[in-house]
Design an enzyme around this catalytic site. Structure first.
Site, short mmCIF file in Angstrom:
data_model
loop_
_atom_site.label_atom_id
_atom_site.label_comp_id
_atom_site.label_asym_id
_atom_site.label_seq_id
_atom_site.Cartn_x
_atom_site.Cartn_y
_atom_site.Cartn_z
N CYS A 117 0.82 -1.22 0.00
CA CYS A 117 0.00 0.00 0.00
C CYS A 117 0.85 1.27 0.00
O CYS A 117 0.31 2.37 -0.12
CB CYS A 117 -0.95 -0.01 1.19
SG CYS A 117 -2.02 -1.46 1.19
N HIS A 259 -3.28 6.99 1.96
CA HIS A 259 -3.72 5.67 1.52
C HIS A 259 -5.07 5.40 2.20
O HIS A 259 -5.20 5.57 3.42
CB HIS A 259 -2.67 4.64 1.91
CG HIS A 259 -3.19 3.24 1.84
ND1 HIS A 259 -3.84 2.75 0.73
CD2 HIS A 259 -3.19 2.23 2.75
CE1 HIS A 259 -4.20 1.50 0.96
NE2 HIS A 259 -3.83 1.17 2.18
N ASN A 289 -10.21 -0.37 0.54
CA ASN A 289 -8.74 -0.28 0.45
C ASN A 289 -8.28 -0.93 -0.86
O ASN A 289 -8.35 -2.16 -1.00
CB ASN A 289 -8.14 -0.99 1.67
CG ASN A 289 -6.62 -1.02 1.67
OD1 ASN A 289 -5.99 -0.78 0.65
ND2 ASN A 289 -6.05 -1.34 2.81
N1 COA Z 1 -17.95 -7.93 11.07
C1 COA Z 1 -18.38 -8.11 12.32
N2 COA Z 1 -17.55 -8.34 13.35
C2 COA Z 1 -16.23 -8.36 13.08
C3 COA Z 1 -15.71 -8.19 11.79
C4 COA Z 1 -16.64 -7.97 10.76
N3 COA Z 1 -16.26 -7.76 9.48
N4 COA Z 1 -14.37 -8.26 11.84
C5 COA Z 1 -14.04 -8.49 13.12
N5 COA Z 1 -15.16 -8.56 13.87
C6 COA Z 1 -15.29 -8.78 15.30
C7 COA Z 1 -14.10 -9.51 15.86
O1 COA Z 1 -14.26 -10.90 15.70
C8 COA Z 1 -14.18 -9.08 17.30
O2 COA Z 1 -15.15 -9.86 17.95
P1 COA Z 1 -14.87 -10.46 19.43
O3 COA Z 1 -14.65 -9.25 20.29
O4 COA Z 1 -16.12 -11.20 19.68
O5 COA Z 1 -13.65 -11.29 19.25
C9 COA Z 1 -14.68 -7.66 17.25
O6 COA Z 1 -15.29 -7.53 15.96
C10 COA Z 1 -13.62 -6.61 17.38
O7 COA Z 1 -12.51 -6.98 16.56
P2 COA Z 1 -11.25 -6.07 16.45
O8 COA Z 1 -10.28 -6.75 15.53
O9 COA Z 1 -10.81 -5.70 17.82
O10 COA Z 1 -11.88 -4.80 15.74
P3 COA Z 1 -11.24 -3.40 15.52
O11 COA Z 1 -12.02 -2.37 16.24
O12 COA Z 1 -9.76 -3.43 15.72
O13 COA Z 1 -11.53 -3.19 13.97
C11 COA Z 1 -10.32 -3.29 11.90
C12 COA Z 1 -10.97 -4.08 13.03
C13 COA Z 1 -9.73 -4.29 10.92
C14 COA Z 1 -11.41 -2.49 11.19
C15 COA Z 1 -9.24 -2.34 12.48
O14 COA Z 1 -8.42 -3.04 13.36
C16 COA Z 1 -8.42 -1.71 11.42
O15 COA Z 1 -8.90 -0.96 10.60
N6 COA Z 1 -7.10 -2.00 11.38
C17 COA Z 1 -6.25 -1.51 10.35
C18 COA Z 1 -6.39 -2.44 9.17
C19 COA Z 1 -5.85 -1.87 7.91
O16 COA Z 1 -6.07 -0.72 7.61
N7 COA Z 1 -5.16 -2.70 7.14
C20 COA Z 1 -4.63 -2.35 5.90
C21 COA Z 1 -3.46 -1.44 6.05
S1 COA Z 1 -2.77 -1.13 4.52
#
Ligand code: COA
Length: 334
Positions: A117, A259, A289
């Site tokens: 990215c 990004h 993304n």
């Molecule tokens: N739908 C519903 N629930 C979801 C889910 C989805 N698509 N994805 C994860 N969950 C659940 C998880 O299982 C977790 O449940 P639990 O508490 O029962 O285990 C809960 O939601 C919270 O998960 P978590 O991973 O802590 O969520 P978060 O607030 O960190 O959000 C992202 C997840 C991926 C949106 C966030 O971490 C993020 O944006 N990270 C950066 C990722 C990124 O940008 N990557 C590319 C970089 S180039």
């Protein structure tokens, strides 16, 4: 040809291309256990475009490139270099040459550049080196990715995030001031495991005691929370460093063009830099993304909407797998 050193870089045109197929959060919720509410509130994404099996990375990249050339008023035959930033080539040996052939850029050398990215920002800086040394005059930089090929479509933590697309800019030599004002590029391979698409070999005995590994690539795996933490810490840092090198103050920045990974990351970075929300370019909602494509795709939409005007100062930053991150401060236009 430009003979002397000291040429400046102008960013003379942009273009983009996305697949026709759109997948909404509602459709996503019929594929995995998720909801529109969860995806929209945690990421800002509502839709993403996905390439059909017959749509290639090359086709998207060439279309974006063609549109950028048309805006710049430069013929493909006058290109000296094509850089294709991608992590999802049609061919592991590289796809840039196919793009070169499709465009009819007969004089251009073409190669792929892989920095996930961050690929577009790394590519912009790479292209600038060739221009500044007087080696090449006209460069087409394309960021394109079809991550849908490599997403685990049963993993709700990752599959909701990504979309496919391509964006491009034409960078040309100018004697009227360098429009790439400053940059800073960084890598930290010790954190590679937080986001990767790794190759896993399987042992394949050949003859005698000769065994090689022949395997496949994993679907994308990610530790979302670690990547989030990394982005909101490192991206403001790298932008501040690039602004310092550019001798540009935060008040002089017209647009923050990050990004497009997550709206919450965009908001947090803007907040840390004390930039108002009105200066943040976002097309997250429609595209998700799109990896190396996301910055030039968002740039192209904002330019064609008349938001970004010639002379505007843009602070752009890419970040992602590697881990890699980098910022480029540039002035839009010739
Ligand atoms: N739908 C519903 N629930 C979801 C889910 C989805 N698509 N994805 C994860 N969950 C659940 C998880 O299982 C977790 O449940 P639990 O508490 O029962 O285990 C809960 O939601 C919270 O998960 P978590 O991973 O802590 O969520 P978060 O607030 O960190 O959000 C992202 C997840 C991926 C949106 C966030 O971490 C993020 O944006 N990270 C950066 C990722 C990124 O940008 N990557 C590319 C970089 S180039």
């Amino acid at each position: 040809m430009l003979q002397q050193f000291g040429a400046g870089v102008a960013i003379a045109g942009c273009g983009s291309a996305t697949p026709d197929t759109s997948m909404s959060n509602e459709a996503m919720s019929r594929l995995v256990d998720t909801s529109d509410e969860w995806i929209a509130s945690r990421t800002g994404i509502q839709n993403r475009r996905l390439a059909r099996p017959d749509e290639s990375l090359c086709t998207l990249a060439a279309q974006a490139g063609q549109r950028a050339l048309a805006m710049a008023g430069i013929a493909a035959a006058d290109l000296d270099l094509i850089l294709l930033a991608t992590s999802t080539p049609d061919d592991l040996f590289g796809t840039a040459s196919q793009v070169q052939a499709d465009l009819g850029a007969t004089q251009a050398v073409a190669f792929d550049l892989t920095a996930a990215c961050s690929g577009f920002v790394f590519g912009m800086v790479t292209a600038a080196q060739f221009i500044r040394t007087g080696t090449y005059r006209n460069v087409l930089l394309i960021g394109a990715d079809v991550l849908s090929r490599w997403v685990d479509w049963s993993d709700r933590r990752t599959c909701v995030l990504f979309g496919d697309g391509a964006g491009a800019v034409v960078m040309t030599a100018t004697q009227e001031g360098d429009r790439l004002l400053g940059f800073e590029l960084r890598s930290d391979g010790s954190q590679n495991h937080y986001l990767n698409l790794a190759y896993t070999p399987q042992e394949k005995p050949l003859v005698d005691d000769i065994t090689i590994g022949q395997g496949s690539f994993h679907p994308i795996t990610m530790n979302g929370q670690e990547v989030y933490r990394f982005a909101v810490k490192r991206v403001p840092e790298v932008i501040e460093k690039a602004l310092f090198r550019a001798n540009v103050s935060i008040e002089q920045v017209d647009w923050l063009l990050l990004h497009q990974a997550n709206q919450r990351i965009l908001d947090a970075v803007a907040d840390r830099l004390q930039l108002p929300a009105a200066k943040v370019i976002s097309n997250m909602a429609n595209h998700g993304n799109t990896s190396a494509a996301s910055i030039p795709l968002a740039l192209d939409e904002a330019v064609r909407q008349g938001k970004i005007q010639p002379g505007d100062v843009i602070a752009s930053a890419g970040f992602g797998a590697g881990l890699t991150w980098g910022a480029a401060i540039f002035r839009w236009g010739r």
